[in-house]
Scaffold this motif. Structure first.
Motif, mmCIF file in Angstrom:
data_model
loop_
_atom_site.group_PDB
_atom_site.id
_atom_site.type_symbol
_atom_site.label_atom_id
_atom_site.label_comp_id
_atom_site.label_asym_id
_atom_site.label_seq_id
_atom_site.Cartn_x
_atom_site.Cartn_y
_atom_site.Cartn_z
ATOM 1 N N PRO A 1 -4.086 39.891 28.326
ATOM 2 C CA PRO A 1 -4.704 38.967 27.318
ATOM 3 C C PRO A 1 -5.496 39.457 26.378
ATOM 4 C CG PRO A 1 -5.205 38.309 29.734
ATOM 5 C CD PRO A 1 -4.642 39.672 29.646
ATOM 6 N N SER A 2 -5.133 39.397 25.022
ATOM 7 C CA SER A 2 -5.729 40.058 23.774
ATOM 8 C C SER A 2 -5.463 39.231 22.555
ATOM 9 C CB SER A 2 -5.175 41.536 23.762
ATOM 10 O OG SER A 2 -5.333 41.943 22.243
ATOM 11 N N LYS A 3 -6.245 38.719 21.776
ATOM 12 C CA LYS A 3 -6.102 37.707 20.785
ATOM 13 C C LYS A 3 -5.332 38.181 19.754
ATOM 14 C CE LYS A 3 -8.420 34.192 17.978
ATOM 15 N NZ LYS A 3 -9.656 33.690 17.719
ATOM 16 N N HIS A 4 -4.338 37.553 19.163
ATOM 17 C CA HIS A 4 -3.380 38.288 18.040
ATOM 18 C C HIS A 4 -2.422 37.138 17.499
ATOM 19 C CE1 HIS A 4 -0.501 38.536 21.479
ATOM 20 N NE2 HIS A 4 0.252 38.783 20.571
ATOM 21 N N THR A 5 -2.106 37.358 16.502
ATOM 22 C CA THR A 5 -0.892 36.558 15.834
ATOM 23 C C THR A 5 0.366 37.564 15.470
ATOM 24 O OG1 THR A 5 -2.113 36.589 13.419
ATOM 25 C CG2 THR A 5 -2.653 35.060 14.866
ATOM 26 N N GLY A 6 1.491 36.887 15.217
ATOM 27 C CA GLY A 6 2.565 37.473 14.760
ATOM 28 C C GLY A 6 3.176 38.347 16.158
ATOM 29 N N GLY A 7 3.921 39.356 15.995
ATOM 30 C CA GLY A 7 4.075 40.119 17.013
ATOM 31 C C GLY A 7 5.558 39.462 17.892
ATOM 32 N N LYS A 8 6.169 38.452 17.457
ATOM 33 C CA LYS A 8 7.146 37.684 18.204
ATOM 34 C C LYS A 8 8.089 38.816 18.675
ATOM 35 C CE LYS A 8 6.756 33.193 16.416
ATOM 36 N NZ LYS A 8 7.416 32.091 15.555
ATOM 37 N N LEU A 9 8.676 38.645 19.894
ATOM 38 C CA LEU A 9 9.696 39.649 20.440
ATOM 39 C C LEU A 9 11.216 38.684 20.353
ATOM 40 C CD1 LEU A 9 10.754 41.918 22.253
ATOM 41 C CD2 LEU A 9 10.077 40.670 24.144
ATOM 42 N N LEU A 10 11.983 39.113 19.666
ATOM 43 C CA LEU A 10 13.449 38.537 19.417
ATOM 44 C C LEU A 10 14.507 39.402 20.400
ATOM 45 C CD1 LEU A 10 11.829 37.229 17.080
ATOM 46 C CD2 LEU A 10 13.826 37.286 15.862
ATOM 47 N N ILE A 11 15.194 38.555 21.126
ATOM 48 C CA ILE A 11 16.165 39.299 22.017
ATOM 49 C C ILE A 11 17.434 38.658 21.747
ATOM 50 C CG2 ILE A 11 16.825 39.976 24.182
ATOM 51 C CD1 ILE A 11 13.292 38.502 24.302
ATOM 52 N N ARG A 12 18.535 39.502 21.542
ATOM 53 C CA ARG A 12 19.761 38.947 21.176
ATOM 54 C C ARG A 12 20.785 39.701 22.108
ATOM 55 N NH1 ARG A 12 17.593 41.087 16.353
ATOM 56 N NH2 ARG A 12 16.798 39.319 15.080
#
Length: 655
Positions: free
Chosen positions: A151-162
């Protein structure tokens, strides 16, 4: 089975594995008791000052390229702390991790014994990222990666898996501070971390390792199977006679929350391949349940005294009930239908019967333990009855060449579902969305209009389609009868957008018909649209002004004084409104609109006459009186006149 059907069944049977290259979930918060050597215990949620301290104890994260380890912040920018500097003081964390691994194993469709070995703690601050890459094998037996978000407040940083032409997105920033998110994926998946835009993304990274010497675990390539099945489907099209076919999967499922993600073991990759192959072959395909229903007689000594007792239960529930075997003697009734569709389906075919020769299956329907059963004890001279429901997971498919006939003959609800579907894919030339949308819009008949009152459907997609057509003649002539019949079943927003798409006078006749219909719910909706069309900053446009000026005449045809003509409830757009509530709303709306005619004495007098043409006691005491005593109407000229009219009526009645 035909030769094509046998080949198709065999190909589907050969698809094994989970088909899932990635899984993600979140669990209730368990404090890990994380301790970093040289820094001490880490409190959760992680606050910025603590994150900065962790970065001070960390080093820049490199990345692997072949056998080399490279440091290049143009490819990867992040901070890491090695596993040998980390420890966990909370004993419950071990149990938490075991539950996570168990879920990962299930979701990735693995039968081998696996474990998760701690690798690093990663910290991403604002601007950090990791370009597309694949994980290298960091230890013997490694087949995948598990990432647990702290738990750590943040925005962005999406993980894209293909993998295999598919892509999934995992976003830890959307999880609240009282849950722990995690994701796992195979090592042969390409993945990337999008830039952090604020805060700190902090994660524990584990290597997923197989604990035996069996063949190496890898995600299942589905594209090759899809191409083979697609070719068979193209050759199968001639066998469809204006009805769908169903290819059964291996397991039964309960209708509640049935979806692609809920499929068990081999069913998921098989369904994914069939859905993909159908699209390539020019078919529509949907995930649904083929239900085999059987009702018959039964005899059970223990239930002899269960007079009129009725019980129903599912296969997975009530172990005590389920363990009691009951046998069916004579069968009274049986049928097979498709009624339940996956919850994540865009549009379906509603409820329809299906014949046995249109079902591809390696097993006989209606045998073994049912998904659901219900029995009823003895009732008078009647014996005990037993009912079975077998809900088989299936992919239901049909060629696009016969799709138009399907939709034309289906229910209004289904047609509107498909209209919404075409609106979603409006510019898709392969689907011919615009062509089919126009067919559906013009396909409603007089018989359909007569059912609008009771079918509970939202016709807003019709207005949205007309907004996109921008065909004035079509809107005024071809769609006029439908717009009149479904006027109050089209949302205010949809009507506003539709009016904006055409010249001002295009829908004048349709609004006239609604306003003079005398139907309480239609008039209420008509006034809603007028009010919503007035901008707070501007005066009403000519279209709205026209109808405000005509209100006295329009209201004459509306029986406002009949509060309880029926118990019918009006329920479009997820709201309940009875007749009395609708009349109350109309009076309030008229008072609001009257402010635009405050200086027109004739208009005020005519409107007053229209409202007070009949003043039965319930109308005056229970409705008008309660509205008029509100302070918000104290300066409204029409409200004052109405108040006096009610006062005079009271004097007359009590003289």
């Amino acid at each position: 089975m035909t030769g094509i059907e046998k080949s198709l069944t065999e190909l589907v049977k050969n698809i094994e594995g989970s088909g899932s290259f990635v899984m993600s979930d979140e669990k209730k918060f368990v404090p890990p008791g994380l301790v970093i050597a040289g820094l001490g215990a880490v409190g959760l949620p992680i606050i910025p000052t603590q994150a900065k301290a962790m970065i001070a104890a960390a080093h820049k994260a490199p990345f692997g390229k072949g056998t080399e380890t490279i440091m290049d912040t143009n490819v990867r920018s992040a901070w890491e702390i090695d596993a040998n500097q980390l420890s966990f003081e909370n004993k419950a964390w071990k149990g938490f991790l075991e539950k996570v691994v168990k879920k990962v194993k299930k979701e990735l469709g693995l039968s081998q014994k696996i474990s998760a070995n701690l690798y690093k703690l990663l910290i991403y601050e604002k601007g950090d990222f990791f370009l597309p890459h694949k994980d290298s094998e960091k230890e013997k037996g490694m087949f995948g990666t598990l990432i647990i978000g702290l738990p750590s407040k943040h925005t962005g940083g999406k993980l894209l898996i293909r993998f295999d032409g598919r892509e999934e997105t995992v976003d830890f920033s959307q999880t609240n501070n009282y849950k722990i998110p995690y994701t796992a994926f195979f090592a042969d998946c390409e993945h990337e971390i999008k830039p952090i835009t604020s805060g700190y993304r902090v994660c524990l990274v584990y290597n997923l390792v197989q604990n035996n010497k069996s063949s190496k675990i890898a995600s299942t390539m589905l594209s090759n199977h899809s191409d083979e099945i697609s070719e068979l489907l193209k050759n199968w099209e001639a066998d469809f006679k204006n009805k769908p076919k169903a290819i059964l999967l291996e397991h039964q499922y309960t209708p509640t929350n049935f979806s692609l993600s809920s499929l068990k073991h081999h069913d998921k990759p098989r369904a994914m391949v069939l859905l993909d192959a159908a699209q390539k072959a020019g078919y529509f395909a949907k995930l649904g349940l083929v239900t085999s229903y059987i009702m018959g007689s039964s005899f059970d000594d223990d239930d002899y005294y269960s007079y009129r007792r009725r019980r129903r239960y599912w296969e997975d529930d009530h172990e005590e009930e389920s363990s009691k075997e009951r046998t069916m003697d004579d069968v009274y009734e049986s049928y097979t239908q498709i009624k339940h569709w996956a919850t994540d389906s865009d549009a379906t075919l509603g409820e329809l019967s299906i014949e046995e020769n249109d079902i591809l299956s390696e097993f006989t329907l209606g045998e073994g333990k049912p998904t659901e059963q219900e029995y009823e004890g003895y009732t008078g001279n009647a014996g005990m009855t037993l009912e079975y429901w077998y809900h088989y997971g299936a992919v239901i498919l049909w060629p696009r060449s016969i799709h138009a006939d399907f939709i034309k003959e289906n229910s209004t609800k289904v047609r509107l579902q498909w209209l919404s579907y075409y609106l979603k894919y409006w510019n898709n030339k392969t689907l011919q969305s615009q062509h089919y949308a126009k067919q559906i819009t013009t396909g409603f008949t007089t018989d359909d209009f007569s059912k609008i009152k009771n079918n509970g459907c939202d016709y807003s997609p019709v207005a949205t389609a007309l907004s996109k057509f921008k065909d004035e003649q079509f809107a005024q002539k071809d769609a006029k009868d439908l717009l009149v019949a479904a006027f109050d079943r089209i949302s205010v927003k949809s009507w506003k957008n539709l009016r904006k798409a055409y010249p001002p006078q295009t829908f004048l006749a349709i609004f006239e018909a609604a306003a003079t219909s005398g139907k309480i719910f239609v008039v209420h909706h008509f006034l809603e649209i007028l009010i919503a069309s007035i901008s707070k900053a501007d005066a009403p446009d000519d279209f709205v002004t026209h109808f405000i000026q005509k209100l006295p005449t329009l209201l004459k045809k509306t029986k406002l004084h009949l509060l309880k003509e029926s118990d019918y409830y009006y329920e479009p757009f997820k709201r309940k409104l009875n007749r009395e509530q609708a009349i109350k709303a109309i009076i309030e709306q008229v008072l609001q609109l009257s402010l635009y005619q405050a200086s027109d004495k004739k208009w005020q007098d005519e409107t007053l006459k229209s409202i007070t043409k009949s003043l039965p006691r319930p109308f005056v005491n229970d409705l008008l009186g309660k509205i008029l005593v509100q302070r918000k109407h104290k300066d409204n000229p029409l409200a004052k006149d109405l108040f006096l009219a009610c006062q005079q009526d009271l004097i007359k009645r009590t003289k």
